[in-house]
Scaffold this motif. Structure first.
Motif, PDB file in Angstrom:
ATOM      1  N   ARG A 199       0.876  -0.971  -0.109  1.00  0.00           N
ATOM      2  CA  ARG A 199      -0.063  -0.212   0.114  1.00  0.00           C
ATOM      3  C   ARG A 199       0.807   1.143  -0.067  1.00  0.00           C
TER       4      ARG A 199
ATOM      5  N   ASN B  11      -3.443   8.552 -13.463  1.00  0.00           N
ATOM      6  CA  ASN B  11      -4.815   7.591 -13.305  1.00  0.00           C
ATOM      7  C   ASN B  11      -5.785   8.337 -13.656  1.00  0.00           C
TER       8      ASN B  11
ATOM      9  N   THR C 180      -2.892   4.233 -15.626  1.00  0.00           N
ATOM     10  CA  THR C 180      -4.031   3.308 -14.928  1.00  0.00           C
ATOM     11  C   THR C 180      -5.366   3.870 -15.002  1.00  0.00           C
TER      12      THR C 180
ATOM     13  N   HIS D 163      -9.363   4.295 -13.228  1.00  0.00           N
ATOM     14  CA  HIS D 163     -10.520   4.212 -12.084  1.00  0.00           C
ATOM     15  C   HIS D 163     -11.563   4.355 -12.665  1.00  0.00           C
TER      16      HIS D 163
ATOM     17  N   TRP E  54      -5.638  -1.601 -14.032  1.00  0.00           N
ATOM     18  CA  TRP E  54      -7.190  -1.223 -13.809  1.00  0.00           C
ATOM     19  C   TRP E  54      -7.581  -1.577 -12.196  1.00  0.00           C
ATOM     20  N   ASP E  55      -7.807  -0.873 -11.492  1.00  0.00           N
ATOM     21  CA  ASP E  55      -8.178  -1.297 -10.100  1.00  0.00           C
ATOM     22  C   ASP E  55      -9.807  -1.688 -10.046  1.00  0.00           C
TER      23      ASP E  55
ATOM     24  N   THR F  75     -12.378 -10.343 -10.022  1.00  0.00           N
ATOM     25  CA  THR F  75     -11.243  -9.929 -10.198  1.00  0.00           C
ATOM     26  C   THR F  75     -10.415 -11.043 -10.499  1.00  0.00           C
TER      27      THR F  75
ATOM     28  N   SER G 141      -5.903  -5.224 -10.503  1.00  0.00           N
ATOM     29  CA  SER G 141      -5.559  -5.332  -8.731  1.00  0.00           C
ATOM     30  C   SER G 141      -6.765  -6.360  -8.170  1.00  0.00           C
TER      31      SER G 141
ATOM     32  N   SER H 165       0.279  -9.102 -10.502  1.00  0.00           N
ATOM     33  CA  SER H 165      -1.052  -8.303  -9.996  1.00  0.00           C
ATOM     34  C   SER H 165      -0.614  -7.334  -8.928  1.00  0.00           C
TER      35      SER H 165
ATOM     36  N   SER I 217      -5.900  -5.527  -4.226  1.00  0.00           N
ATOM     37  CA  SER I 217      -6.834  -4.556  -4.118  1.00  0.00           C
ATOM     38  C   SER I 217      -6.853  -4.040  -2.662  1.00  0.00           C
TER      39      SER I 217
ATOM     40  N   TYR J 195      -7.627  -1.243  -1.436  1.00  0.00           N
ATOM     41  CA  TYR J 195      -8.501  -0.163  -0.933  1.00  0.00           C
ATOM     42  C   TYR J 195     -10.001  -0.943  -0.845  1.00  0.00           C
ATOM     43  N   TYR J 196     -10.175  -2.174  -1.682  1.00  0.00           N
ATOM     44  CA  TYR J 196     -11.513  -2.650  -1.471  1.00  0.00           C
ATOM     45  C   TYR J 196     -11.461  -3.628  -0.815  1.00  0.00           C
TER      46      TYR J 196
END
Length: 354
Positions: free
Chosen positions: A55, A203, A244, A246, A266-267, A274, A288, A322, A325, A327-328
């Motif tokens: 992160r 981004n 990238t 969003h 791509w996130d 995913t 991600s 990879s 992810s 954030y999620y």
């Protein structure tokens, strides 16, 4: 690039704690064999990083000048360079345009209603002097609101914007507006590269979907969006930076559009598969990936580390890397999980684990 540097336990020692993004917890900057900036470059350009980025390895940069002119502002609200008023919604934690009084009702009006900003008149030198970032990390400038569908929604409200995409009488106007907005984006890229030469990537924002499906067809995507996204990304790549995406929503079926638009990563939001995206296209675009679900309140530290190693074994391969992810992933990204992702992927990408 020498990835055969043996892993040492002292790499897990944090040299300092860095602020988290979007109110997330602080992040440790580890004692890594190369800088996070170099590792992210290896991820996107070589498809073979030294470790799966943490992160703390990358961040998002949005200087106030851009946010005040083309962004959404914060709790205080703002009116952007197009005269659009953005209002803060506390429950959503973000700003929206209040619907019901759109700037235009037909895209054919855009040349009369929309005045593109002359960004050469903005005080870039003063902004750069006042706003810098940690160059040890890989930093992306994030184009909040984007230049295409999100921007069109801000000009028209959602339903008229969506209807305009399938109205033959408005398509030519959409294309001319998107071409002009893309030219604006390209000029902004040049300014950021000039005044923040350490910037690593861009981004790009453009939300394409709702909870269960995309907003528009793949045919519409290829006709009205992909050519302009590709033009911007080609320019970003010509400047030696990565691009990238969003794009909120269930856009699983639009991933080929993103690949053909030449995005490097791509996130996706968590409603997308995913794991399936990685398996199908992970060698063409860095995805991600969401970790397997587990409850960190009851999973032991040993189990958390097992989940991390399983993630690395499945989703971290030279030539097909990879990102996590984070954030999620939310609470699943525990300190033990993140530490194990780093250590095990360091060994994996270095060839010390089969």
């Amino acid at each position: 690039m020498n990835r055969k540097i043996p892993f040492e336990k002292n790499e897990l020692k944090a040299t300092e704690m860095l602020p988290g993004m979007f109110n997330s917890p602080e992040m440790p900057l580890l004692t890594t064999p190369v800088t996070p900036k170099e590792n992210v470059a290896a991820l996107f350009y070589d498809k073979h990083p030294y470790w799966t980025p943490t992160r703390a390895d990358s961040g998002m940069f949005v200087p106030p000048l851009y946010n005040n002119m083309l962004g959404r502002g914060g709790p205080e609200g703002l009116t952007d360079t197009f005269g659009i008023a953005w209002e803060w919604v506390e429950d959503a934690g973000g700003s929206i345009v209040r619907p019901g009084a759109p700037l235009m009702s037909d895209v054919n009006e855009w040349k009369d209603k929309i005045i593109l900003p002359d960004i050469d008149k903005w005080d870039w030198a003063a902004e750069a002097e006042a706003n810098q970032f940690d160059t040890r990390r890989s930093m992306q400038m994030t184009f909040i609101n984007g230049f295409w569908f999100e921007r069109l929604i801000s000009f028209m409200d959602f339903l008229p914007a969506a209807m305009a995409l399938i109205d033959e009488d408005q398509k030519d106007a959409i294309k001319s507006m998107f071409e002009a907005m893309t030219d604006l984006a390209i000029k902004l890229v040049d300014k950021f590269c000039e005044y923040w030469p350490a910037i690593d990537g861009f981004n790009i924002h453009d939300d394409w979907g709702a909870q269960k499906a995309p907003f528009f067809s793949q045919e519409t995507a290829y006709e009205l969006f992909v050519p302009y996204l590709r033009a911007l990304n080609d320019h970003i790549h010509s400047k030696g930076r990565y691009a990238t995406l969003h794009s909120c929503g269930h856009n699983f079926t639009r991933v080929q559009c993103f690949i053909d638009a030449r995005f490097d990563g791509w996130d996706p939001q968590a409603m997308n598969d995913t794991h399936g995206l990685y398996e199908q296209v992970g060698d063409k675009i860095v995805i991600s990936v969401m970790p397997d679900k587990y409850d960190p309140k009851i999973a032991s530290e040993a189990d958390q580390r097992l989940y991390a190693r399983s993630f690395v074994d499945r989703f971290c391969k030279p030539g097909k890397p990879s990102m996590v992810s984070y954030y999620y992933a939310g609470d699943m990204a525990t300190p033990a999980f993140c530490e194990e992702i780093y250590e095990y992927s360091r060994k994996k990408y270095g060839g010390f684990i089969g």
